[in-house]
Enzyme design. Sequence first.
Site, mmCIF file in Angstrom:
data_model
loop_
_atom_site.group_PDB
_atom_site.id
_atom_site.type_symbol
_atom_site.label_atom_id
_atom_site.label_comp_id
_atom_site.label_asym_id
_atom_site.label_seq_id
_atom_site.Cartn_x
_atom_site.Cartn_y
_atom_site.Cartn_z
ATOM 1 N N LYS A 112 0.831 -1.058 -0.084
ATOM 2 C CA LYS A 112 0.025 0.088 0.033
ATOM 3 C C LYS A 112 0.783 1.258 -0.004
ATOM 4 C CE LYS A 112 -4.164 -1.983 1.595
ATOM 5 N NZ LYS A 112 -3.890 -3.512 1.485
HETATM 6 C C1 LIG Z 1 -4.392 -4.502 1.333
HETATM 7 C C2 LIG Z 1 -3.604 -5.912 0.907
HETATM 8 C C3 LIG Z 1 -3.968 -6.877 0.156
HETATM 9 C C4 LIG Z 1 -5.150 -6.797 -0.986
HETATM 10 O O1 LIG Z 1 -4.979 -5.943 -1.828
HETATM 11 P P1 LIG Z 1 -6.576 -5.353 -2.557
HETATM 12 O O2 LIG Z 1 -6.112 -4.127 -3.472
HETATM 13 O O3 LIG Z 1 -7.480 -4.828 -1.488
HETATM 14 O O4 LIG Z 1 -6.997 -6.204 -3.393
HETATM 15 C C5 LIG Z 1 -3.338 -8.024 0.033
HETATM 16 N N1 LIG Z 1 -2.095 -7.898 0.757
HETATM 17 C C6 LIG Z 1 -1.626 -7.060 1.644
HETATM 18 C C7 LIG Z 1 -0.508 -7.441 2.307
HETATM 19 C C8 LIG Z 1 -2.485 -5.972 1.759
HETATM 20 O O5 LIG Z 1 -2.003 -5.121 2.604
#
Ligand SMILES: *Cc1c(COP(=O)(O)O)cnc(C)c1O
Length: 462
Positions: A112
């Site tokens: 993120k």
């Molecule tokens: C947010 C997240 C996901 C999922 O991603 P999306 O974009 O919501 O599909 C997968 N792995 C980690 C570590 C995350 O923080």
Amino acid sequence: MRYISTRGQAPALSFEEVVLTGMASDGGLYVPETVPRLSHENLAAMAGLSYAEIAFRVMQPYVGGEIDDETFRGIVRDAYATFSHDAVVPLNQLDANHFLLELFHGPTLAFKDVALQLLGRILDHFLAKRGERAVIMGATSGDTGSAAIEGCRHCDNLDIFILHPHNRVSEVQRRQMTTVLADNVFNIAIEGNFDDAQAMVKASFADQAFLNGTRLVAVNSINWARIMAQIVYYVASAVALGAPHRAVSFCVPSANFGNVFAGYMAYRSGLPVKQFIVATNANDILHRTLAANDFSKRELVATLAPSMDIVVSSNFERLLFEAYGRDGAAVAALLERFQVEPTALAEAPLASLRERFASHSVDDATILEAIREAHHRTQEILDPHTATGYRAAERARADAETPMITLATAHPAKFAEAVVKAGFPGVPLPPHMEDLLEREERYVVLPAELTEVQKFVAENRR
Ligand SMILES: *Cc1c(COP(=O)(O)O)cnc(C)c1O
């Protein structure tokens, strides 16, 4: 570039408006009115360029001239200078034709950061230009609040308030948020659970009178700029492995579908992608929909991959909009039905999705098995989210010839519980976080009462 709503009723907006707005007024999500083209020549010319330069070239059409090129280049360069690896998102070759795309070298050790480091800076730029300030409010069950805080800590025109459930997040997770001592960062521990915290954030967005006219901004994954930032690493990794001259496939650990939708945008722009594999944990709505056309909610399951624990995949709506031929009324009807009862996609849209998307669901026992198996075969210790992707890639790939790129969405040290359960000693935090447990913390504890929380926000924003 104009942006339109997936439900067809909200006004079209500019990039600047879309970044500041979040959800469309008709309940839909914004998508670009046209998909920018990445031609064979554009892609070929990216070979050997830095990540920041590829990022600039991929994103510039979406920004549509609303930030001048030199300023935008600077924003992109600053955003990715916060990553601890020179390649920003390095590719790690696991075997002859399976690669990990390491998206976890940012400040909070999860993917993120790629989007939020950029989004904070873009918001700050537009607010400065308008002479405005804004407030960000968000609720976190532990893992995503820190990425938002790190993305905003240097922003002059933003104050960020993140609510977490008091005593219900791990110490490392709490400290990743509460040891950021910037003047514009406010951590609120709510005497309640995550749902209480989220309900208060939702209520604050619904009625913003308590802010006396100051704008409240959402930085969750429905914000278009987050999708835009994620398109870049699909392009950069494919080019590194030979695109546009050969196709690649991607396997994406998925929850809200923002990440894999960004990959789909890269494909629609012209990137040669053979297959997308959507990996889920036991919260498998995406897998049930794609594999069995069972588009229905199920109760939330707490898993070893908590950042993928969801009931509804908010960004799936953006893919449905494309699958339904950009018919906003059809998307609105489908999602209204979905809210009240189990439903299914129409045959033609589902068939079109299945041409490019496969899926696989991985339960907790299999996550542990996948961590052990990956270590045995490659010496890598995977975090539990990445492990769902590793397993899904091995099980659901269409062929062995096309390079498979599995997205490594978090660093294993961030989710050490699962790694230990899989039979390994803990994973040390990387050097820049080694002293996390000794750093000074700052947060307030508030009762789960909307008026108390809103009073705190109103009084402390600058
Ligand atoms: C947010 C997240 C996901 C999922 O991603 P999306 O974009 O919501 O599909 C997968 N792995 C980690 C570590 C995350 O923080």
